[in-house]
Every structure is written in structure tokens, then in C-alpha cells.
Design a protein around this motif. Sequence first.
Motif, PDB file in Angstrom:
ATOM      1  N   ASP A   1     -52.554  33.433 -18.058  1.00  9.92           N
ATOM      2  CA  ASP A   1     -53.275  33.647 -16.805  1.00  9.92           C
ATOM      3  C   ASP A   1     -54.408  32.614 -16.725  1.00  9.92           C
ATOM      4  O   ASP A   1     -55.583  32.928 -16.938  1.00  9.92           O
ATOM      5  CB  ASP A   1     -53.823  35.082 -16.810  1.00  9.92           C
ATOM      6  CG  ASP A   1     -54.380  35.502 -15.465  1.00  9.92           C
ATOM      7  OD1 ASP A   1     -54.554  34.625 -14.592  1.00  9.92           O
ATOM      8  OD2 ASP A   1     -54.647  36.702 -15.299  1.00  9.92           O
TER       9      ASP A   1
ATOM     10  N   HIS B   1     -43.932  31.093 -20.846  1.00 11.54           N
ATOM     11  CA  HIS B   1     -44.589  31.716 -19.686  1.00 11.54           C
ATOM     12  C   HIS B   1     -46.067  31.350 -19.687  1.00 11.54           C
ATOM     13  O   HIS B   1     -46.784  31.697 -20.626  1.00 11.54           O
ATOM     14  CB  HIS B   1     -44.433  33.238 -19.714  1.00 11.54           C
ATOM     15  CG  HIS B   1     -44.865  33.893 -18.428  1.00 11.54           C
ATOM     16  ND1 HIS B   1     -46.173  33.873 -17.978  1.00 11.54           N
ATOM     17  CD2 HIS B   1     -44.162  34.555 -17.477  1.00 11.54           C
ATOM     18  CE1 HIS B   1     -46.244  34.509 -16.810  1.00 11.54           C
ATOM     19  NE2 HIS B   1     -45.038  34.921 -16.486  1.00 11.54           N
TER      20      HIS B   1
ATOM     21  N   TYR C   1     -48.172  26.739 -12.980  1.00  9.16           N
ATOM     22  CA  TYR C   1     -48.920  27.897 -12.499  1.00  9.16           C
ATOM     23  C   TYR C   1     -49.475  27.528 -11.140  1.00  9.16           C
ATOM     24  O   TYR C   1     -50.190  26.526 -11.012  1.00  9.16           O
ATOM     25  CB  TYR C   1     -50.043  28.225 -13.496  1.00  9.16           C
ATOM     26  CG  TYR C   1     -50.773  29.504 -13.197  1.00  9.16           C
ATOM     27  CD1 TYR C   1     -50.383  30.710 -13.780  1.00  9.16           C
ATOM     28  CD2 TYR C   1     -51.857  29.514 -12.328  1.00  9.16           C
ATOM     29  CE1 TYR C   1     -51.050  31.886 -13.505  1.00  9.16           C
ATOM     30  CE2 TYR C   1     -52.530  30.686 -12.042  1.00  9.16           C
ATOM     31  CZ  TYR C   1     -52.118  31.871 -12.639  1.00  9.16           C
ATOM     32  OH  TYR C   1     -52.788  33.038 -12.358  1.00  9.16           O
TER      33      TYR C   1
ATOM     34  N   ASP D   1     -51.358  40.548 -23.218  1.00  3.55           N
ATOM     35  CA  ASP D   1     -50.761  41.287 -22.117  1.00  3.55           C
ATOM     36  C   ASP D   1     -49.290  41.465 -22.521  1.00  3.55           C
ATOM     37  O   ASP D   1     -48.597  40.478 -22.797  1.00  3.55           O
ATOM     38  CB  ASP D   1     -50.908  40.393 -20.867  1.00  3.55           C
ATOM     39  CG  ASP D   1     -50.244  40.973 -19.636  1.00  3.55           C
ATOM     40  OD1 ASP D   1     -49.190  41.620 -19.765  1.00  3.55           O
ATOM     41  OD2 ASP D   1     -50.774  40.736 -18.543  1.00  3.55           O
TER      42      ASP D   1
ATOM     43  N   ILE E   1     -40.458  38.922 -17.912  1.00  5.33           N
ATOM     44  CA  ILE E   1     -40.737  38.779 -16.480  1.00  5.33           C
ATOM     45  C   ILE E   1     -41.342  37.406 -16.218  1.00  5.33           C
ATOM     46  O   ILE E   1     -41.770  36.707 -17.142  1.00  5.33           O
ATOM     47  CB  ILE E   1     -41.724  39.845 -15.965  1.00  5.33           C
ATOM     48  CG1 ILE E   1     -43.080  39.703 -16.652  1.00  5.33           C
ATOM     49  CG2 ILE E   1     -41.162  41.238 -16.123  1.00  5.33           C
ATOM     50  CD1 ILE E   1     -44.225  40.181 -15.807  1.00  5.33           C
ATOM     51  N   GLU E   2     -41.345  37.044 -14.953  1.00  5.47           N
ATOM     52  CA  GLU E   2     -42.027  35.832 -14.502  1.00  5.47           C
ATOM     53  C   GLU E   2     -43.051  36.324 -13.485  1.00  5.47           C
ATOM     54  O   GLU E   2     -42.675  36.799 -12.418  1.00  5.47           O
ATOM     55  CB  GLU E   2     -41.022  34.892 -13.853  1.00  5.47           C
ATOM     56  CG  GLU E   2     -41.631  33.614 -13.325  1.00  5.47           C
ATOM     57  CD  GLU E   2     -40.559  32.693 -12.744  1.00  5.47           C
ATOM     58  OE1 GLU E   2     -40.419  31.576 -13.264  1.00  5.47           O
ATOM     59  OE2 GLU E   2     -39.876  33.078 -11.783  1.00  5.47           O
ATOM     60  N   ARG E   3     -44.335  36.280 -13.863  1.00  2.29           N
ATOM     61  CA  ARG E   3     -45.356  36.837 -12.983  1.00  2.29           C
ATOM     62  C   ARG E   3     -45.949  35.741 -12.089  1.00  2.29           C
ATOM     63  O   ARG E   3     -46.584  34.814 -12.579  1.00  2.29           O
ATOM     64  CB  ARG E   3     -46.470  37.481 -13.807  1.00  2.29           C
ATOM     65  CG  ARG E   3     -47.499  38.182 -12.912  1.00  2.29           C
ATOM     66  CD  ARG E   3     -48.718  38.632 -13.680  1.00  2.29           C
ATOM     67  NE  ARG E   3     -48.406  39.714 -14.606  1.00  2.29           N
ATOM     68  CZ  ARG E   3     -49.166  40.004 -15.665  1.00  2.29           C
ATOM     69  NH1 ARG E   3     -50.234  39.285 -15.938  1.00  2.29           N
ATOM     70  NH2 ARG E   3     -48.829  40.995 -16.446  1.00  2.29           N
TER      71      ARG E   3
ATOM     72  N   GLU F   1     -46.692  42.188 -20.911  1.00  5.46           N
ATOM     73  CA  GLU F   1     -45.654  41.714 -19.980  1.00  5.46           C
ATOM     74  C   GLU F   1     -45.417  40.218 -20.101  1.00  5.46           C
ATOM     75  O   GLU F   1     -44.294  39.750 -19.968  1.00  5.46           O
ATOM     76  CB  GLU F   1     -46.047  42.049 -18.539  1.00  5.46           C
ATOM     77  CG  GLU F   1     -45.967  43.540 -18.236  1.00  5.46           C
ATOM     78  CD  GLU F   1     -46.120  43.822 -16.750  1.00  5.46           C
ATOM     79  OE1 GLU F   1     -46.669  42.955 -16.028  1.00  5.46           O
ATOM     80  OE2 GLU F   1     -45.692  44.914 -16.327  1.00  5.46           O
ATOM     81  N   THR F   2     -46.492  39.457 -20.329  1.00  4.48           N
ATOM     82  CA  THR F   2     -46.346  37.992 -20.394  1.00  4.48           C
ATOM     83  C   THR F   2     -46.486  37.474 -21.828  1.00  4.48           C
ATOM     84  O   THR F   2     -46.232  36.302 -22.080  1.00  4.48           O
ATOM     85  CB  THR F   2     -47.417  37.296 -19.534  1.00  4.48           C
ATOM     86  OG1 THR F   2     -48.708  37.641 -20.058  1.00  4.48           O
ATOM     87  CG2 THR F   2     -47.325  37.726 -18.077  1.00  4.48           C
TER      88      THR F   2
END
Length: 369
Positions: free
Chosen positions: A138, A135, A165, A105, A272-274, A107-108
Motif C-alpha cells: 500500500d 503484489h 500501483y 495485511d 487477490i489484486e487490490r 489479503e495482500t
Amino acid sequence: MIPQIDLTRQHAALRAELLQALERVLASSRFILGPEGKALEVEVAALCGVRHGVGVASGTDALHLALRALDVGLGAEVITPAFSFVASASAIVHAGARPIFADIDLETFALDPARVERAITSRTKAIVAVHLYGHPADVDALASIARRHGLAVIEDAAQAIGASYAGRPVGSFGDLTCLSFYPTKNLGACGDAGMVVTDREELALRVRRLRDHGSREKYQHSELGWCSRLDELQAAVLRVKLRHLPAWTSARRRLAAQYSAMLADLPLTLPIERPPAQHVYHHYTVRSPKRDALAKALAELGVGTTLHYPLPLPSQPLFGSTGGPPEVDCPRAWRASREVLSLPCFPELTEEEVEAVGRAVHQAVDRIG
Ligand SMILES: *Cc1c(COP(=O)(O)O)cnc(C)c1O
């Protein structure tokens, strides 16, 4: 010059505490598998929200022995991201299994769960989920895929100790989790060291045996093992530093927020930090299609940067014989390797230095147009 990382500041600040810890070990002259290592295992397992920690010689060995403890070897496939540090995949080769690279991904920078699902075959035995740059991956989606297909999950938390998480620490999601205490990691030894943490007692016992010549009792060798122990000097150093880790993590998060505020209006993709992930910013890594020019301009302006990592794993000659996927199958991993640039990021960086780096990035972006 503002360096990308500088460990001398940390060691100057902790010098007295560290020397005292080293003196203690020297006085005891117990260097291998003693009380410091045992205490560190308990402390790190608690931080990760699990019951067992097993100190080993490096993060790479942690990954290798975790796979061995699961009996993942010859004929097995293990899914791992196409973009990570080499050990996330080379440990799989060492265990005799085949790394299957899945795209990330963007973004992460972590495994894309949809790509993981597509990579599963009848030979798949495990997923190595890397929490890249600090980070968390998921983990909910990956755990649910693993459950549905009967796969084990290994967390590669080498860059993410202290991250969480949904309020749960990394290390508490996988069957086993691997940590690295390489000197530059968020919790770094004065040499090589690593740890496997797990809530599963049988797996902890197996790693304990495998790290010490396959023996549980002295001179009783029930299986072929390795010589991979975390020594007492490193454990004593790590126990001193562990007390400072929460403050260091806060400092990393603070400097990341400062960078993100300063750089928000630039044509750069910022980390980013999702939610519900909590990032620990092992690296503050931006993306730019003009990455090489940006790095050069920053160097001229006195700002050190690093490329983590300049090649996607499938294009490393090391994995050539195992038949890695081409760029069309993992386009985001290839793109990341061309665009990522890590800015100075370590807890001792001052607010003024972070501001100076921010100004330099603005100047560099202007300069390269
Ligand atoms: C550092 C690192 C490792 C390996 O740890 P060592 O202690 O250097 O062997 C594995 N995976 C990732 C993602 C790392 O950053």
C-alpha cells in the motif's frame, strides 16, 4: 509431474538469443562494469519510471547498499514486514541497524500501514516495503506515513518488477528500490544479480561508489565500500530476457486468472489484486488451514508446490538477539507462515497444465476433507 517452477523451458526457448549475447561479451572480454551493465541500468530504470539504475551483485546487496547510501546504520531502527524472504530484514542487520517487525495485511501479504505507524519511535529511520509475491504494498499510505515522520522508504521489489500501483510502476515510489535478478525471479539472470533504482541522483552516485570499493575514480577511495557488481555476462543475459518480460507478465496474469476462476468455489483463500495495485504473480499463493495435508495430497497427484515461507521472520533464530516480537504482536505473519502454499506459476506453464493443476487441487481438497 507439474513442477512449481521450471526454468529449463525458458532457457530452451531463448537458447540462440542468449548464446549470441554471451558470445558478444566473450568477444569483447570486458566482464566487469562495461557497456552491457550500463545499458541494462538505463533500461531497467526506465521500466521503473526513474532516472538511475545501479547494478549490484544480488538483491540482498541492493538492500544493504540502499540502507548504507541513506546512512541508516548503528542505532537506527528500520520497519520491515514480519513475513517475507529473510533478506528484507537481514540486510538491515548487515547495515548495523535493527529490524523492527510489523505485521502484514493478510489479503495482500504486504505491510499493514496501521502497524507501521504504531512501530515508529524516535530511532526509526526507514521503512522497507516488500511487494511480496508480486503484489504492490500500500505505497500511498506508507509514503504518507513516511512523509509525516521524516522517514525514508525503500521498496523491496525483488518479486515485483513490472508491477504497478495507480498506473505508476513499482520502483517509482520509494527513495530507493531494490530488485533481485535471482534466477527464479520474474526477470532472472543465469546466476546472482540485483539492482538499485532511484530518481535521486545523489543516492545513485552513493550506491555506485559503495558497490565498487568506495571509489568513483579508479584507485581513489573516498570511503569504505564493497565489491558488489553486476557482471557483463549476467547483464547481457538480462537484456535479452528484459525484452520478453511484458509477455511473461501477461502470461502470469492470465494463468492466475485461470486458477482463480477454477478454484473460486473451494474452501481456500485465493490471492487477490487490490485496486489500484497491479499484481505480477511472482507466486500464486493460496491459504488453507490444512496446508500441509493439501501439499502432501498435491504431491501425490503429481503437482509441485512450495512454502513461501514456512517461518515468520521474528521466529528465525538469526533475529533472536535483536528481540523480535512474539506471535501475539504479529498474529497474521504467523498465520500466513502456517497456511500459505504456492502453486505452479511460471510463464511457460501451458493452459492444459493450469487446468490439470486446478483439477488436482479440487481432488486434493476432496481427499483431505
Ligand atoms: C529474492 C529476494 C531478495 C533477495 O534477492 P537475492 O538476489 O536472492 O539476494 C530480497 N527480498 C525478497 C522479497 C526476495 O524475494
